[in-house]
Design a protein around this motif. Structure first.
Motif, PDB file in Angstrom:
ATOM      1  N   CYS A  58       0.880  -1.173   0.000  1.00  0.00           N
ATOM      2  CA  CYS A  58       0.000   0.000   0.000  1.00  0.00           C
ATOM      3  C   CYS A  58       0.916   1.220   0.000  1.00  0.00           C
ATOM      4  O   CYS A  58       1.893   1.270   0.758  1.00  0.00           O
ATOM      5  N   CYS A  61       0.498   2.851   3.909  1.00  0.00           N
ATOM      6  CA  CYS A  61       0.890   2.137   5.133  1.00  0.00           C
ATOM      7  C   CYS A  61       1.842   0.977   4.890  1.00  0.00           C
ATOM      8  O   CYS A  61       2.332   0.375   5.830  1.00  0.00           O
ATOM      9  N   THR A  63       1.247  -2.013   3.895  1.00  0.00           N
ATOM     10  CA  THR A  63       0.766  -3.384   4.067  1.00  0.00           C
ATOM     11  C   THR A  63       0.697  -4.030   2.688  1.00  0.00           C
ATOM     12  O   THR A  63       0.763  -3.338   1.666  1.00  0.00           O
ATOM     13  N   CYS A  70      -4.553   0.447   0.307  1.00  0.00           N
ATOM     14  CA  CYS A  70      -5.281  -0.670   0.920  1.00  0.00           C
ATOM     15  C   CYS A  70      -6.656  -0.223   1.415  1.00  0.00           C
ATOM     16  O   CYS A  70      -6.910   0.975   1.567  1.00  0.00           O
ATOM     17  N   CYS A  73      -6.554   2.247   4.547  1.00  0.00           N
ATOM     18  CA  CYS A  73      -6.122   3.615   4.234  1.00  0.00           C
ATOM     19  C   CYS A  73      -7.148   4.341   3.360  1.00  0.00           C
ATOM     20  O   CYS A  73      -7.292   5.558   3.446  1.00  0.00           O
TER      21      CYS A  73
HETATM   22 ZN    ZN Z   1      -2.674   1.099   3.628  1.00  0.00          ZN
END
Ligand code: ZN
Length: 198
Positions: A58, A61, A63, A70, A73
């Motif tokens: 992402c 963040c 991830t 993502c 977010c």
């Molecule tokens: Zn994210």
């Protein structure tokens, strides 16, 4: 003398290189795979190749996700001023399962470990600092309570304090050395609610 065919040996070797899989498990898995119907083997192989080709970080963040940003977010109802720092995407999933955390995350993809030669530059710390704008109210450090997790927490705290943003650490009660993903939801929520300012 080679006990197995070269192809089977190659398969065993690749499987044994995966984390948590010893040579015995690798042999068992290899023979299981060979005996599986062709279409199932194709599906498994395709799932691995597709996941590798399509999963990315992402851009906010870090991830692992299929999209540029993502779902956490991208959700405007989440509090983007509250950032929980976790070691990996599995830890994020553990907190998401509680359904009670309203903030967003930052995924480090590891922890500082001088013993394993993993330094601050090897995890997503620069990326965390780049996210700390004026609208960030608090950074919650939720790294594991292992030696590596604690070292990382201290490092982050020292790094962020001069910026003037509130830094907290989830409460202990999370068993020492315990991986966050194996801890039940009640314990996770208690650790989150009992967080202390660093
Ligand atoms: Zn994210």
């Amino acid at each position: 003398m080679e006990l197995y065919s070269g192809y089977i040996n190659k398969l065993i070797e690749e499987l044994a290189a995966l984390p948590g899989i010893g040579s015995k498990s690798a042999q068992r898995l290899a023979f299981h795979l060979i005996n599986m119907p062709q279409d199932k083997v194709n599906r498994l192989a395709a799932a691995i190749v597709d996941a590798k080709a399509n999963v990315r970080y992402c851009k906010e963040c870090y991830t692992l996700t299929d999209r540029e940003v993502c779902p956490v977010c991208a959700n405007q109802k989440r509090n983007h001023g509250l950032i929980m720092v976790v070691e990996n995407t599995r830890d994020l999933a553990a907190y998401e399962k509680t359904g009670r955390y309203e903030g967003v995350y930052h995924v480090l993809h590891g922890a500082i470990s001088p013993m394993l030669g993993i330094g601050p530059g090897d995890i997503k710390l620069k990326e965390l600092m780049a996210r700390l704008h004026d609208d960030v109210e608090e950074v919650i450090i939720a790294t594991n309570s292992s030696l590596e997790g604690e070292t990382t927490a201290m490092y982050i705290s020292k790094m962020i304090k001069p910026v003037g943003i509130k830094v907290t650490r989830i409460a202990s009660g999370v068993p020492v050395g315990g991986d966050l993903e194996y801890i039940d939801e009640v314990t996770l929520l208690r650790a989150l609610e009992g967080r202390v300012e660093l």
